[in-house]
Design a protein around this motif. Sequence first.
Motif, short mmCIF file in Angstrom:
data_model
loop_
_atom_site.label_atom_id
_atom_site.label_comp_id
_atom_site.label_asym_id
_atom_site.label_seq_id
_atom_site.Cartn_x
_atom_site.Cartn_y
_atom_site.Cartn_z
N MET A 287 -24.86 68.44 -11.85
CA MET A 287 -25.57 67.90 -10.70
C MET A 287 -25.14 66.47 -10.44
SD MET A 287 -29.63 68.20 -9.92
CE MET A 287 -30.36 67.70 -8.36
N VAL A 288 -24.92 66.15 -9.17
CA VAL A 288 -24.62 64.78 -8.74
C VAL A 288 -25.81 64.28 -7.93
CG1 VAL A 288 -23.08 63.30 -7.41
CG2 VAL A 288 -22.15 65.25 -8.66
N PHE A 289 -26.40 63.17 -8.39
CA PHE A 289 -27.63 62.67 -7.80
C PHE A 289 -27.33 61.63 -6.72
CE2 PHE A 289 -28.72 64.04 -12.06
CZ PHE A 289 -29.88 64.76 -11.87
N GLN A 290 -28.31 61.41 -5.87
CA GLN A 290 -28.23 60.41 -4.81
C GLN A 290 -28.07 59.01 -5.41
OE1 GLN A 290 -31.64 60.54 -2.26
NE2 GLN A 290 -31.14 58.66 -1.21
N SER A 291 -28.70 58.76 -6.57
CA SER A 291 -28.71 57.43 -7.16
C SER A 291 -27.57 57.18 -8.15
CB SER A 291 -30.04 57.22 -7.90
OG SER A 291 -30.16 58.17 -8.95
N TYR A 292 -26.61 58.11 -8.26
CA TYR A 292 -25.46 58.04 -9.16
C TYR A 292 -25.85 58.23 -10.63
CZ TYR A 292 -23.89 55.41 -5.03
OH TYR A 292 -23.65 54.99 -3.76
N ALA A 293 -26.93 57.56 -11.10
CA ALA A 293 -27.45 57.70 -12.47
C ALA A 293 -26.37 57.47 -13.52
CB ALA A 293 -28.07 59.11 -12.64
N LEU A 294 -25.60 56.40 -13.36
CA LEU A 294 -24.58 56.04 -14.35
C LEU A 294 -25.19 55.17 -15.45
CD1 LEU A 294 -21.64 55.11 -11.93
CD2 LEU A 294 -22.11 57.32 -13.00
N TYR A 295 -24.60 55.25 -16.63
CA TYR A 295 -25.05 54.41 -17.75
C TYR A 295 -24.42 53.03 -17.61
CZ TYR A 295 -26.47 58.86 -19.79
OH TYR A 295 -27.05 60.08 -20.02
N PRO A 296 -25.22 51.97 -17.39
CA PRO A 296 -24.65 50.65 -17.09
C PRO A 296 -23.89 50.01 -18.24
CG PRO A 296 -27.04 50.50 -17.38
CD PRO A 296 -26.69 51.96 -17.37
N ARG B 130 -13.59 49.84 -16.67
CA ARG B 130 -14.64 49.00 -16.05
C ARG B 130 -16.03 49.55 -16.32
NH1 ARG B 130 -12.46 47.34 -10.00
NH2 ARG B 130 -10.31 46.77 -10.60
N ARG B 131 -17.03 48.68 -16.09
CA ARG B 131 -18.43 49.07 -16.15
C ARG B 131 -18.92 49.37 -14.73
NH1 ARG B 131 -20.83 47.34 -21.08
NH2 ARG B 131 -19.19 47.58 -22.65
N PRO B 132 -19.99 50.18 -14.57
CA PRO B 132 -20.51 50.49 -13.24
C PRO B 132 -20.82 49.27 -12.38
CG PRO B 132 -21.48 51.96 -14.85
CD PRO B 132 -20.66 50.95 -15.63
N SER B 133 -21.27 48.17 -12.99
CA SER B 133 -21.61 46.96 -12.22
C SER B 133 -20.39 46.33 -11.56
CB SER B 133 -22.29 45.93 -13.13
OG SER B 133 -21.41 45.54 -14.18
N ARG C 138 -18.52 54.12 -7.56
CA ARG C 138 -19.59 54.68 -8.41
C ARG C 138 -19.83 56.15 -8.09
NH1 ARG C 138 -24.18 49.85 -8.12
NH2 ARG C 138 -22.75 48.15 -8.65
N GLN C 139 -19.76 56.49 -6.79
CA GLN C 139 -19.97 57.87 -6.42
C GLN C 139 -18.86 58.76 -6.97
OE1 GLN C 139 -21.93 60.35 -6.05
NE2 GLN C 139 -22.90 59.43 -4.27
N ARG C 140 -17.64 58.25 -6.97
CA ARG C 140 -16.53 59.01 -7.55
C ARG C 140 -16.75 59.24 -9.05
NH1 ARG C 140 -13.53 56.70 -3.28
NH2 ARG C 140 -11.97 58.13 -2.44
N VAL C 141 -17.26 58.22 -9.73
CA VAL C 141 -17.52 58.37 -11.17
C VAL C 141 -18.60 59.43 -11.40
CG1 VAL C 141 -18.31 57.20 -13.26
CG2 VAL C 141 -16.82 56.00 -11.65
#
Length: 361
Positions: A79-88, A129-132, A139-142
């Motif tokens: 699942m790909v969420f609207q908020s990306y939900a990546l680990y910072p 790189r980090r998400p920030s 970020r969406q690609r990740v």
Amino acid sequence: MSALEIRNIQKRYGDVETLKGIDIALESGEFLVLLGSSGCGKSTLLNIIAGLAEPSGGDILIGERSIVGAHPKDRDIAMVFQSYALYPNMSVARNIGFGLEMRKVPPAEREKAVRETARLLQIENLLDRRPSQLSGGQRQRVAIGRALVRNPRVFLFDEPLSNLDAKLRMEMRTELKRLHQMLKTTVVYVTHDQIEAMTLATRIAVMRDGRIEQLGTPAEIYDRPATLYVAGFVGSPPMNILDAEIGGDQLRIAGSDELLPLPQDFKRTAVPGGRVKIGIRPEALRLANAGASGVRLIADVEVMELTGPELVTTAKVGEQRVTACLPPRTPLIAGSTQVFSFEEAALHLFDPESGRSLRAP
């Protein structure tokens, strides 16, 4: 055998029925878009497929296996969420490969899969790189890469482009289309954006109040809307809807002297003397030249809006308004009376009570 089958799915919260019996069968490689306004039940259905919510009734099968009651990790979905939900605190590479890490995939195999996924998404240079340190599109690609790397049976997308600006949203739509054509993955995608639905889907399920109003290809949804709701929801500007009455083989537009022919497709289902709703898409209307063929419609021009590629014109037929999408250099003056024309096949008729199309089967 369907890749994903949704059988009579229902969802209730107390006395409130959110989903009222959803049936959809998806073949392998299809891209299904659940399209509808907020509160129609599309995200609830996606969460039920994902295992984030349980249905009140019905069944869901992936392949031949029922997944109702199964833990999300055991459903072979991503699942790909609207908020990306990546680990910072993790690098891009580790964000993409974290699911494989949790499944104890050997490091060498995991690194190969991450690099291959990054190559597909054209983010090889971002792996450290980090998400920030990333833009919204990166970020969406990740987030998409984290789903792709697992190679699941079904991909779920919950409004993944809604946080992006218009230009980036268009670029990501193209990217998603390219990936789907390349990988032939099975996708269920939720959006309220009709442009995303029309450009991405192999089939669209237009949802309203927990039900499916119409299920079909983008061309079917656009060219042969099954209900007034679909006709008004899909299309920008939306379809013109006018009140009219049937008299013999003609349609009289309410509040005017304008008469239109009753299209052949509707003659068996239209009731003489009855009221109907007429639908005409704005892009079907054009200015009538001398000797031009087609159905004619006289209207008083009120407002013109130049968008660049077209001149969006609002005019009145009696007391009812119509919109026409005309070429950008069309010579028009507000307050003038113009003769528009369109092909008879562009006319749609709907029952004003049920909202259903009156097109004969």
